[in-house]
Motif scaffolding. Structure first.
Motif, PDB file in Angstrom:
ATOM      1  N   LEU A 158      65.567 -37.421  19.084  1.00  0.00           N
ATOM      2  CA  LEU A 158      64.383 -38.139  18.610  1.00  0.00           C
ATOM      3  C   LEU A 158      64.597 -38.749  17.226  1.00  0.00           C
ATOM      4  O   LEU A 158      64.147 -39.860  16.946  1.00  0.00           O
ATOM      5  CB  LEU A 158      63.178 -37.188  18.550  1.00  0.00           C
ATOM      6  CG  LEU A 158      62.695 -36.599  19.873  1.00  0.00           C
ATOM      7  CD1 LEU A 158      61.651 -35.516  19.613  1.00  0.00           C
ATOM      8  CD2 LEU A 158      62.134 -37.685  20.765  1.00  0.00           C
ATOM      9  N   LEU A 159      65.279 -38.013  16.355  1.00  0.00           N
ATOM     10  CA  LEU A 159      65.431 -38.456  14.971  1.00  0.00           C
ATOM     11  C   LEU A 159      66.360 -39.657  14.818  1.00  0.00           C
ATOM     12  O   LEU A 159      66.130 -40.503  13.961  1.00  0.00           O
ATOM     13  CB  LEU A 159      65.951 -37.304  14.106  1.00  0.00           C
ATOM     14  CG  LEU A 159      64.912 -36.280  13.698  1.00  0.00           C
ATOM     15  CD1 LEU A 159      65.572 -35.072  13.059  1.00  0.00           C
ATOM     16  CD2 LEU A 159      63.893 -36.891  12.765  1.00  0.00           C
ATOM     17  N   GLY A 160      67.410 -39.716  15.623  1.00  0.00           N
ATOM     18  CA  GLY A 160      68.341 -40.843  15.507  1.00  0.00           C
ATOM     19  C   GLY A 160      67.651 -42.180  15.678  1.00  0.00           C
ATOM     20  O   GLY A 160      67.697 -43.038  14.780  1.00  0.00           O
ATOM     21  N   PRO A 161      66.978 -42.396  16.809  1.00  0.00           N
ATOM     22  CA  PRO A 161      66.286 -43.673  16.998  1.00  0.00           C
ATOM     23  C   PRO A 161      65.145 -43.888  15.995  1.00  0.00           C
ATOM     24  O   PRO A 161      64.916 -45.015  15.545  1.00  0.00           O
ATOM     25  CB  PRO A 161      65.721 -43.577  18.423  1.00  0.00           C
ATOM     26  CG  PRO A 161      66.566 -42.563  19.098  1.00  0.00           C
ATOM     27  CD  PRO A 161      66.990 -41.605  18.038  1.00  0.00           C
ATOM     28  N   GLY A 203      65.363 -41.987   5.601  1.00  0.00           N
ATOM     29  CA  GLY A 203      64.525 -41.240   4.658  1.00  0.00           C
ATOM     30  C   GLY A 203      63.090 -41.104   5.141  1.00  0.00           C
ATOM     31  O   GLY A 203      62.490 -40.028   5.044  1.00  0.00           O
ATOM     32  N   TRP A 204      62.540 -42.172   5.686  1.00  0.00           N
ATOM     33  CA  TRP A 204      61.176 -42.122   6.191  1.00  0.00           C
ATOM     34  C   TRP A 204      61.076 -41.245   7.431  1.00  0.00           C
ATOM     35  O   TRP A 204      60.066 -40.566   7.636  1.00  0.00           O
ATOM     36  CB  TRP A 204      60.638 -43.526   6.474  1.00  0.00           C
ATOM     37  CG  TRP A 204      60.282 -44.242   5.218  1.00  0.00           C
ATOM     38  CD1 TRP A 204      60.945 -45.292   4.659  1.00  0.00           C
ATOM     39  CD2 TRP A 204      59.209 -43.935   4.333  1.00  0.00           C
ATOM     40  NE1 TRP A 204      60.356 -45.661   3.475  1.00  0.00           N
ATOM     41  CE2 TRP A 204      59.270 -44.843   3.256  1.00  0.00           C
ATOM     42  CE3 TRP A 204      58.197 -42.979   4.337  1.00  0.00           C
ATOM     43  CZ2 TRP A 204      58.364 -44.829   2.200  1.00  0.00           C
ATOM     44  CZ3 TRP A 204      57.284 -42.964   3.284  1.00  0.00           C
ATOM     45  CH2 TRP A 204      57.372 -43.875   2.233  1.00  0.00           C
ATOM     46  N   ALA A 205      62.104 -41.263   8.253  1.00  0.00           N
ATOM     47  CA  ALA A 205      62.093 -40.400   9.439  1.00  0.00           C
ATOM     48  C   ALA A 205      62.087 -38.928   9.025  1.00  0.00           C
ATOM     49  O   ALA A 205      61.306 -38.131   9.557  1.00  0.00           O
ATOM     50  CB  ALA A 205      63.299 -40.704  10.329  1.00  0.00           C
ATOM     51  N   VAL A 206      62.934 -38.566   8.082  1.00  0.00           N
ATOM     52  CA  VAL A 206      62.974 -37.180   7.595  1.00  0.00           C
ATOM     53  C   VAL A 206      61.639 -36.818   6.958  1.00  0.00           C
ATOM     54  O   VAL A 206      61.081 -35.742   7.209  1.00  0.00           O
ATOM     55  CB  VAL A 206      64.150 -36.972   6.609  1.00  0.00           C
ATOM     56  CG1 VAL A 206      64.090 -35.599   5.959  1.00  0.00           C
ATOM     57  CG2 VAL A 206      65.476 -37.171   7.327  1.00  0.00           C
ATOM     58  N   PHE A 207      61.099 -37.727   6.143  1.00  0.00           N
ATOM     59  CA  PHE A 207      59.799 -37.487   5.507  1.00  0.00           C
ATOM     60  C   PHE A 207      58.705 -37.287   6.556  1.00  0.00           C
ATOM     61  O   PHE A 207      57.881 -36.380   6.447  1.00  0.00           O
ATOM     62  CB  PHE A 207      59.443 -38.658   4.587  1.00  0.00           C
ATOM     63  CG  PHE A 207      58.090 -38.520   3.950  1.00  0.00           C
ATOM     64  CD1 PHE A 207      57.889 -37.644   2.895  1.00  0.00           C
ATOM     65  CD2 PHE A 207      57.018 -39.267   4.416  1.00  0.00           C
ATOM     66  CE1 PHE A 207      56.643 -37.506   2.318  1.00  0.00           C
ATOM     67  CE2 PHE A 207      55.767 -39.143   3.842  1.00  0.00           C
ATOM     68  CZ  PHE A 207      55.576 -38.262   2.782  1.00  0.00           C
ATOM     69  N   GLY A 208      58.709 -38.116   7.579  1.00  0.00           N
ATOM     70  CA  GLY A 208      57.691 -38.011   8.622  1.00  0.00           C
ATOM     71  C   GLY A 208      57.766 -36.695   9.372  1.00  0.00           C
ATOM     72  O   GLY A 208      56.741 -36.044   9.606  1.00  0.00           O
ATOM     73  N   GLY A 252      66.769 -27.335   4.862  1.00  0.00           N
ATOM     74  CA  GLY A 252      66.115 -27.945   6.018  1.00  0.00           C
ATOM     75  C   GLY A 252      66.162 -29.470   5.994  1.00  0.00           C
ATOM     76  O   GLY A 252      66.613 -30.098   6.959  1.00  0.00           O
ATOM     77  N   PRO A 253      65.703 -30.103   4.902  1.00  0.00           N
ATOM     78  CA  PRO A 253      65.767 -31.570   4.860  1.00  0.00           C
ATOM     79  C   PRO A 253      67.198 -32.111   4.912  1.00  0.00           C
ATOM     80  O   PRO A 253      67.432 -33.172   5.490  1.00  0.00           O
ATOM     81  CB  PRO A 253      65.107 -31.917   3.520  1.00  0.00           C
ATOM     82  CG  PRO A 253      64.231 -30.752   3.224  1.00  0.00           C
ATOM     83  CD  PRO A 253      64.928 -29.551   3.799  1.00  0.00           C
ATOM     84  N   LEU A 254      68.150 -31.399   4.323  1.00  0.00           N
ATOM     85  CA  LEU A 254      69.549 -31.850   4.414  1.00  0.00           C
ATOM     86  C   LEU A 254      70.029 -31.830   5.855  1.00  0.00           C
ATOM     87  O   LEU A 254      70.702 -32.748   6.318  1.00  0.00           O
ATOM     88  CB  LEU A 254      70.449 -30.970   3.541  1.00  0.00           C
ATOM     89  CG  LEU A 254      70.245 -31.080   2.044  1.00  0.00           C
ATOM     90  CD1 LEU A 254      71.092 -30.049   1.306  1.00  0.00           C
ATOM     91  CD2 LEU A 254      70.572 -32.482   1.557  1.00  0.00           C
ATOM     92  N   TYR A 255      69.666 -30.782   6.583  1.00  0.00           N
ATOM     93  CA  TYR A 255      70.038 -30.657   7.987  1.00  0.00           C
ATOM     94  C   TYR A 255      69.408 -31.780   8.805  1.00  0.00           C
ATOM     95  O   TYR A 255      70.087 -32.458   9.576  1.00  0.00           O
ATOM     96  CB  TYR A 255      69.591 -29.280   8.504  1.00  0.00           C
ATOM     97  CG  TYR A 255      69.735 -29.111   9.983  1.00  0.00           C
ATOM     98  CD1 TYR A 255      70.972 -28.839  10.540  1.00  0.00           C
ATOM     99  CD2 TYR A 255      68.635 -29.230  10.822  1.00  0.00           C
ATOM    100  CE1 TYR A 255      71.108 -28.686  11.909  1.00  0.00           C
ATOM    101  CE2 TYR A 255      68.770 -29.079  12.181  1.00  0.00           C
ATOM    102  CZ  TYR A 255      70.001 -28.812  12.728  1.00  0.00           C
ATOM    103  OH  TYR A 255      70.147 -28.677  14.069  1.00  0.00           O
ATOM    104  N   VAL A 256      68.113 -31.987   8.629  1.00  0.00           N
ATOM    105  CA  VAL A 256      67.429 -33.031   9.388  1.00  0.00           C
ATOM    106  C   VAL A 256      67.966 -34.408   8.996  1.00  0.00           C
ATOM    107  O   VAL A 256      68.128 -35.287   9.846  1.00  0.00           O
ATOM    108  CB  VAL A 256      65.894 -32.932   9.192  1.00  0.00           C
ATOM    109  CG1 VAL A 256      65.174 -34.117   9.807  1.00  0.00           C
ATOM    110  CG2 VAL A 256      65.385 -31.637   9.802  1.00  0.00           C
ATOM    111  N   GLY A 257      68.271 -34.593   7.731  1.00  0.00           N
ATOM    112  CA  GLY A 257      68.877 -35.855   7.295  1.00  0.00           C
ATOM    113  C   GLY A 257      70.223 -36.095   7.958  1.00  0.00           C
ATOM    114  O   GLY A 257      70.530 -37.212   8.394  1.00  0.00           O
TER     115      GLY A 257
END
Length: 143
Positions: free
Chosen positions: A23-26, A34-39, A76-81
């Motif tokens: 989901l995060l890639g697209p 950055g906005w995807a991670v923030f969201g 967590g944010p580093l991983y999701v990024g």
């Protein structure tokens, strides 16, 4: 009996991480990484806040612990990024196997030395063999 449910739970959590990567890639390509991670983290924070409001707040207990224990909040944010950046370029499979290699490798070191409050579990040939098998999977899935 409680341990019976733990392994399926972590397998399902791992499956959820693969879905999250997919989901995060697209999403990152569409609106920016950055906005995807923030969201993603904003939605998680909203759900967590809702749970804390209607649960029993334990903030005093949280901040009474050593500060290093809160470092997971930075990871967590580093991983999701990393998921958001890598998945569109190398795919969900290779991203997840690479992450799995990092997780298992670090976990073996943490267990071996008993770091971070973990029970000490020495690395033996079986555990090392599992890590080597993941390296093999990393090579095979990269073809």
């Amino acid at each position: 009996m409680q341990r019976f449910w733990i392994l399926p739970l972590v397998v399902l959590a791992g499956m959820g991480l693969s879905v999250e990567a997919g989901l995060l890639g697209p999403l990152g390509e569409a609106i920016g990484q950055g906005w995807a991670v923030f969201g993603i983290f904003s939605l998680g924070a909203l759900l967590l806040t809702f749970g804390l409001i209607f649960g029993r707040p334990q903030l005093r207990a949280l901040f009474a612990k050593p500060r290093w224990m809160l470092a997971g909040g930075l990871l967590g944010p580093l991983y999701v990024g990393a998921l958001t950046l890598a998945t569109p370029h190398i795919g969900v499979g290779l991203t997840m196997v690479g992450i799995l290699f990092g997780q298992v490798g670090a976990s073996l070191v943490i267990d071996h030395f008993g770091w971070l409050g973990a029970q000490q579990r020495k690395v033996d040939g079986y555990r090392l063999g599992a890590l080597v098998a993941i390296v093999g999977a990393l090579c095979l899935i990269n073809t």
